[in-house]
Design a protein around this motif. Structure first.
Motif, PDB file in Angstrom:
ATOM      1  N   GLU A 268      56.185  -5.816 -19.298  1.00 25.41           N
ATOM      2  CA  GLU A 268      57.157  -6.920 -19.302  1.00 25.41           C
ATOM      3  C   GLU A 268      56.597  -8.131 -18.560  1.00 25.41           C
ATOM      4  O   GLU A 268      56.678  -9.273 -19.027  1.00 25.41           O
ATOM      5  CB  GLU A 268      58.473  -6.469 -18.656  1.00 25.41           C
ATOM      6  CG  GLU A 268      59.494  -7.597 -18.560  1.00 25.41           C
ATOM      7  CD  GLU A 268      60.732  -7.196 -17.773  1.00 25.41           C
ATOM      8  OE1 GLU A 268      61.517  -8.103 -17.411  1.00 25.41           O
ATOM      9  OE2 GLU A 268      60.923  -5.990 -17.501  1.00 25.41           O
ATOM     10  N   ARG A 272      55.776 -11.802 -20.427  1.00 28.36           N
ATOM     11  CA  ARG A 272      56.536 -12.997 -20.033  1.00 28.36           C
ATOM     12  C   ARG A 272      55.630 -14.196 -19.792  1.00 28.36           C
ATOM     13  O   ARG A 272      56.079 -15.342 -19.873  1.00 28.36           O
ATOM     14  CB  ARG A 272      57.370 -12.701 -18.771  1.00 28.36           C
ATOM     15  CG  ARG A 272      58.596 -11.844 -19.038  1.00 28.36           C
ATOM     16  CD  ARG A 272      59.541 -11.827 -17.856  1.00 28.36           C
ATOM     17  NE  ARG A 272      60.707 -10.988 -18.099  1.00 28.36           N
ATOM     18  CZ  ARG A 272      61.783 -11.367 -18.795  1.00 28.36           C
ATOM     19  NH1 ARG A 272      61.826 -12.582 -19.310  1.00 28.36           N
ATOM     20  NH2 ARG A 272      62.797 -10.541 -18.961  1.00 28.36           N
ATOM     21  N   ARG A 280      56.385 -12.379 -27.751  1.00 25.82           N
ATOM     22  CA  ARG A 280      57.846 -12.391 -27.569  1.00 25.82           C
ATOM     23  C   ARG A 280      58.489 -11.162 -28.218  1.00 25.82           C
ATOM     24  O   ARG A 280      59.391 -10.543 -27.648  1.00 25.82           O
ATOM     25  CB  ARG A 280      58.431 -13.679 -28.140  1.00 25.82           C
ATOM     26  CG  ARG A 280      59.936 -13.784 -27.949  1.00 25.82           C
ATOM     27  CD  ARG A 280      60.447 -15.188 -28.198  1.00 25.82           C
ATOM     28  NE  ARG A 280      60.159 -15.653 -29.548  1.00 25.82           N
ATOM     29  CZ  ARG A 280      60.513 -16.857 -30.009  1.00 25.82           C
ATOM     30  NH1 ARG A 280      61.139 -17.709 -29.211  1.00 25.82           N
ATOM     31  NH2 ARG A 280      60.224 -17.224 -31.244  1.00 25.82           N
ATOM     32  N   LEU A 283      57.901  -8.265 -26.020  1.00 21.33           N
ATOM     33  CA  LEU A 283      58.748  -8.321 -24.830  1.00 21.33           C
ATOM     34  C   LEU A 283      60.148  -7.809 -25.150  1.00 21.33           C
ATOM     35  O   LEU A 283      60.743  -7.063 -24.351  1.00 21.33           O
ATOM     36  CB  LEU A 283      58.811  -9.758 -24.289  1.00 21.33           C
ATOM     37  CG  LEU A 283      59.737 -10.000 -23.100  1.00 21.33           C
ATOM     38  CD1 LEU A 283      59.376  -9.097 -21.921  1.00 21.33           C
ATOM     39  CD2 LEU A 283      59.684 -11.475 -22.671  1.00 21.33           C
TER      40      LEU A 283
END
Length: 549
Positions: A268, A272, A280, A283
């Motif tokens: 994570e 980010r 994305r 994530l």
């Protein structure tokens, strides 16, 4: 360039060409030792120059004199004298046992280390672990093998030569064999006018940054501590967009590794800060795996408003309904999937075995309706031929050495934008029959020249003519425009087969799926695109006769 068939010193002439090229275009980027190397190389005797280049172009850095037999060089001992005087070659380099082991033949190892070999009749590879445990101190080759009448020469300037290679090619995956392959005619490259200002690495910081990322990549692949590699990658700051993409790609790979290792918190953290395409979506997946459904939904909803690509938009169509269910939110009305023509075939398993695609090709082919196995090759090739001059336009930063298969910015977000007027002029030819003449001319004139789009081994003259006769120009425009939206994603996933009916000037594309196979995401996107634009496409599902109930 010199021909390998005419001049035994062709490799030396090519190396000199690289040094001259670097001296002309990269003088302000060269470190003092690199500048000195170029100057001193020119003053060496020809035999010494040739031997050094032979060593540079071979694998490894340690070479037994008995393996350095070249007629055009002569005595390797004499040729190394000036090289040893400069410190470029070392005749007394300490060797770890593992390095020595790689240099010796099985019989030589037996002669030198029989008392320490427990199974003399075994394989050479089986001896390494046991011997290496008993000989931990590095020694010179002569100390290891005093009875061998041979000399070892070790190259000390390989790192420096790799830096020069990096500056010339703009990467480290191309090597000196490019010259040989071009000399032999195995690879032919388009001749592009390269101005002296065009170069892949613009500053010394770019050179150092590339090498730094390369070292980080190697450390990661060799099993170095993940936290150390991550800290090093995160510490690199660069204003070079191309180098920043390389950094982002490595971060993305580190994030994927963390996912596979179930280190979700670290994954994570990486995603980010990662701008690489797909980060994305990863994530969102990581947040979902951590059961942080609210954050995952918030990010997915924001992404749905402005998806970075068709692939992400497609991914969100699956993710958002699942997240809504986990959050207890009401289900959204299901989107009705676009219908695709389906063909079910039961075929006899061929002997000898061949691919399911070629089985369908043989079954469906008819004299008036030939079928070709094209997959991604045909549409990409037609695009590459029509837009050849645009793809190889000498824009700043696109080409900086003679061995480029395509422009360096091919996958950049602004690739199309930088060439928009040129592509528009190309596509204007699709309004009449001019495009056919252009494609035929390029096929004849450019045949065999390396291109990022043209599949020469697939594109026969018969296939080309049938395609030009049966594929509407309007459909070509749709395909080509979609390619330019995202070249990396959209150049794959096209249907396996194409069938032409020349007398009727029509066609159909056929995606083949064997038993247990299913449509992949990029294939689904292409099928949807074809359906939206009324392009004839069929999905053919095959089962083998002996598997029938």
């Amino acid at each position: 360039m010199a021909s390998t068939l005419e001049d035994p010193l062709y490799y030396l002439h090519n190396f000199r060409q690289v040094l001259h090229w670097l001296g002309q275009r990269y003088a302000d980027l060269l470190a003092p030792d690199e500048t000195q190397f170029i100057q001193q190389f020119d003053s060496l005797p020809q035999a010494s120059q040739a031997l050094l280049v032979r060593m540079v172009m071979r694998k490894g850095t340690h070479f037994r004199a008995s393996k350095l037999n070249y007629l055009e060089i002569g005595c390797p001992h004499a040729a190394t004298v000036p090289l040893r005087a400069l410190g470029w070659v070392d005749g007394q380099c300490p060797l770890a046992f593992e390095e020595l082991f790689a240099l010796l033949q099985k019989g030589e190892l037996l002669a030198a280390f029989t008392p320490w070999i427990s199974q003399p009749k075994g394989k050479k590879a089986d001896w390494l672990e046991g011997l290496a445990a008993q000989f931990s101190e590095p020694r010179s080759f002569a100390s290891w093998c005093p009875d061998l009448s041979d000399t070892l020469y070790s190259l000390t300037v390989m790192d420096l030569c790799d830096r020069l290679r990096l500056m010339f090619f703009g990467n480290l995956h191309q090597d000196w064999s490019e010259f040989v392959l071009a000399d032999l005619g195995i690879y032919t490259y388009e001749k592009v006018d390269i101005c002296s200002e065009s170069r892949g690495l613009r500053t010394r910081a770019d050179v150092q940054g590339y090498l730094f990322l390369h070292q980080c990549q190697q450390a990661f692949e060799s099993g170095a501590a993940l936290e150390e590699v991550l800290a090093q990658v995160a510490a690199l700051h660069t204003d070079n967009p191309w180098l920043e993409k390389r950094r982002a790609k490595l971060l993305f790979q580190l994030g994927q590794y963390c996912e596979r290792s179930a280190e979700l918190a670290l994954a994570e953290q990486i995603y980010r800060t990662c701008a690489y395409p797909g980060a994305r979506a990863r994530l969102i997946r990581v947040l979902e795996r951590q059961e942080d459904y609210a954050q995952a939904m918030a990010l997915a909803s924001a992404a749905q408003q402005a998806p970075e690509s068709a692939a992400e938009a497609q991914h969100l169509l699956r993710v958002i309904p699942r997240l809504r269910r986990k959050l207890g939110e009401p289900r959204l009305p299901a989107l009705k999937p676009r219908e695709v023509t389906r063909l079910d075939l039961e075929l006899v398993l061929p002997q000898p075995l061949m691919s399911v695609e070629h089985c369908v090709l043989a079954h469906l082919s008819e004299p008036d309706g030939p079928v070709h196995y094209v997959e991604n090759g045909l549409i990409n090739s037609l695009f590459g031929l029509l837009c050849w001059d645009v793809i190889f336009a000498p824009l700043p930063g696109a080409f900086f050495h003679p061995f480029q298969r395509g422009p360096a910015d091919l996958h950049s977000e602004d690739f199309h934008q930088r060439r928009a007027p040129l592509f528009a002029a190309c596509f204007e030819q699709l309004r009449d029959d001019r495009y056919k003449a252009v494609i035929r001319q390029r096929y004849a004139e450019k045949w065999g020249i390396q291109s990022p789009f043209v599949f020469w081994n697939l594109l026969s003259e018969a296939l080309l003519e049938q395609a030009l006769d049966c594929l509407p120009a309007e459909h070509l425009r749709y395909w080509f425009e979609r390619l330019l939206l995202d070249i990396r994603a959209n150049r794959t996933g096209m249907p396996d087969l194409i069938q032409f009916w020349p007398a009727q000037k029509r066609y159909r594309m056929i995606e083949v799926k064997g038993p247990g196979d299913r449509l992949q995401d990029n294939q689904l996107r292409w099928l949807a695109f074809c359906g939206e634009n009324q392009m004839p496409v069929t999905v053919c599902y095959v089962r083998w006769a002996e598997q029938a109930a």
